[in-house]
Design an enzyme around this catalytic site. Structure first.
Site, PDB file in Angstrom:
ATOM      1  N   GLY A 150     -12.952   4.735  -6.899  1.00 35.96           N
ATOM      2  CA  GLY A 150     -13.953   5.747  -6.627  1.00 35.96           C
ATOM      3  C   GLY A 150     -14.273   6.501  -7.903  1.00 35.96           C
ATOM      4  N   ILE A 196     -12.595   8.887  -9.500  1.00 36.73           N
ATOM      5  CA  ILE A 196     -11.462   9.019 -10.419  1.00 36.73           C
ATOM      6  C   ILE A 196     -11.159   7.686 -11.084  1.00 36.73           C
ATOM      7  CG2 ILE A 196      -9.008   9.577 -10.608  1.00 36.73           C
ATOM      8  CD1 ILE A 196      -9.413  11.452  -8.189  1.00 36.73           C
ATOM      9  N   ALA A 210      -3.342  17.921 -13.395  1.00 29.75           N
ATOM     10  CA  ALA A 210      -4.154  17.052 -14.240  1.00 29.75           C
ATOM     11  C   ALA A 210      -5.637  17.388 -14.166  1.00 29.75           C
ATOM     12  CB  ALA A 210      -3.934  15.592 -13.860  1.00 29.75           C
ATOM     13  N   ARG A 232      -2.825  10.570  -4.321  1.00 32.85           N
ATOM     14  CA  ARG A 232      -2.034  11.402  -3.427  1.00 32.85           C
ATOM     15  C   ARG A 232      -0.600  10.892  -3.446  1.00 32.85           C
ATOM     16  NH1 ARG A 232      -5.434  14.509  -3.877  1.00 32.85           N
ATOM     17  NH2 ARG A 232      -6.725  15.584  -2.330  1.00 32.85           N
ATOM     18  N   HIS A 236       0.840  18.694 -10.464  1.00 37.26           N
ATOM     19  CA  HIS A 236      -0.491  18.590  -9.842  1.00 37.26           C
ATOM     20  C   HIS A 236      -1.501  19.430 -10.620  1.00 37.26           C
ATOM     21  CE1 HIS A 236      -2.513  17.561  -5.745  1.00 37.26           C
ATOM     22  NE2 HIS A 236      -3.372  17.464  -6.743  1.00 37.26           N
ATOM     23  N   GLU A 285       5.104  18.995  -2.364  1.00 38.94           N
ATOM     24  CA  GLU A 285       4.679  19.866  -3.453  1.00 38.94           C
ATOM     25  C   GLU A 285       4.815  21.335  -3.024  1.00 38.94           C
ATOM     26  OE1 GLU A 285       0.793  18.788  -4.858  1.00 38.94           O
ATOM     27  OE2 GLU A 285       1.317  16.687  -5.126  1.00 38.94           O
TER      28      GLU A 285
END
Length: 322
Positions: free
Chosen positions: A150, A152, A285, A235, A283, A264
């Site tokens: 997609g 990313i 980035a 994920r 988390h 998380e």
């Protein structure tokens, strides 16, 4: 022009909410992080905007908002708000897919370079004041496998291409990318294990759905090259974390760069923290200085389309989950 009531499920003190002032006068905006913050607006809401961490509140208020005609998520992931009730109601769900792709693509490159140049060793030798030359690797001619092509995944390919990497992408509908100049081949998810086996670096960037949860398990990880590196920017639950820990402890693969996790924040006693062959990112980035402003700007852009009756951007297929 009739008034459109917009509920924003968010901390009211976030600076990024200033962007909502760009909405037209026809928008009545009510912001809150508790159900009682919305009052009568709950029954009159036309739009619900789910802010970061607002999924629990959404699941509480959505059933009480009978007039809602559109739900928008300020994050890309929608798995926490895709309830049976939302899926059953004939209203569009949109998300921030692609808004954070640039920074995540850069994280992928930095992760590959981290292992190719053995930057952990550089830091260790510098701390020890030790001059010890060693061989490094190039990304040139290495094979990059992208699981989930997609926004990313494509951002990662766009940045990897100039390094001279060979790129294979996996997606549910490979025909959508057959003519993409950034990749050498596009394959269906059924070829996952083949791609794991032939890639030097594997980027996991798929959406989390019931079908993709745990899609990379022990068999897939053990199919990788001993020199292979896996990078997760999708994920956490896409990868069987216990299996990944075993494979890394046995050094069956070279390493992992992880921005997302099953739990998380990552517990302080988690094995990943102490593993030399793991790069842990909290988390972050995609946490640029402007990330919250950018995702709010995207909503404002989409709201203009909604108010004019135009097709919305980033409509989620509620059956597939992305």
């Amino acid at each position: 022009m009739s008034v459109l009531t917009v509920l924003v499920l968010s901390d009211p003190d976030l600076p990024s909410l200033e962007v909502l002032k760009k909405l037209p006068p026809s928008a009545r905006v009510v912001v809150g992080n508790r159900p009682d913050a919305f009052g009568d607006a709950l029954c009159e809401a036309d739009v619900i905007v789910v802010g970061m961490g607002g999924h629990a509140l959404f699941n509480e208020v959505f059933p009480k908002a009978p007039r809602v005609r559109w739900v928008h998520s300020l994050s890309a992931g929608v798995e926490h708000i895709l309830t049976p009730e939302l899926k059953s109601r004939p209203i569009p769900l949109t998300n921030a897919r692609g808004v954070f792709a640039r920074s995540l693509g850069e994280f992928v490159i930095s992760s590959m370079l981290f292992f190719a140049k053995d930057l952990r060793r550089l830091l260790r030798q510098q701390a020890e004041h030790r001059w010890e030359q060693y061989d490094v690797e190039e990304l040139h001619n290495k094979r990059l496998g992208i699981v989930g092509y997609g926004g990313i995944g494509r951002a990662a390919a766009e940045r990897a291409r100039p390094f001279g990497m060979k790129i294979t992408a996996l997606r549910r509908r490979p025909e959508m990318s057959q003519n993409d100049p950034l990749v050498d081949e596009v394959l269906p998810f059924e070829r996952l294990r083949d791609v794991m086996a032939t890639s030097d670096y594997v980027v996991v960037a798929a959406a989390l759905t019931p079908e993709t949860r745990g899609m990379i398990g022990e068999a897939e990880l053990r199919a990788m090259k001993p020199t292979g590196v896996i990078i997760n920017v999708g994920r956490g639950p896409l990868i069987d974390e216990k299996a990944l820990i075993r494979v890394l402890q046995e050094k069956a693969i070279r390493g992992a760069a992880l921005d997302v996790f099953e739990q998380e924040p990552l517990p302080s006693d988690h094995p990943f923290w102490g593993m030399e062959n793991v790069l842990v990112s909290p988390h972050s980035a995609d946490h640029t200085a402007t990330w919250l402003h950018e995702t709010t700007e995207f909503f404002v852009k989409n709201f203009e389309r909604f108010s004019k009756g135009e097709p919305l951007l980033n409509v989620v297929d509620k059956n597939s989950g992305y």
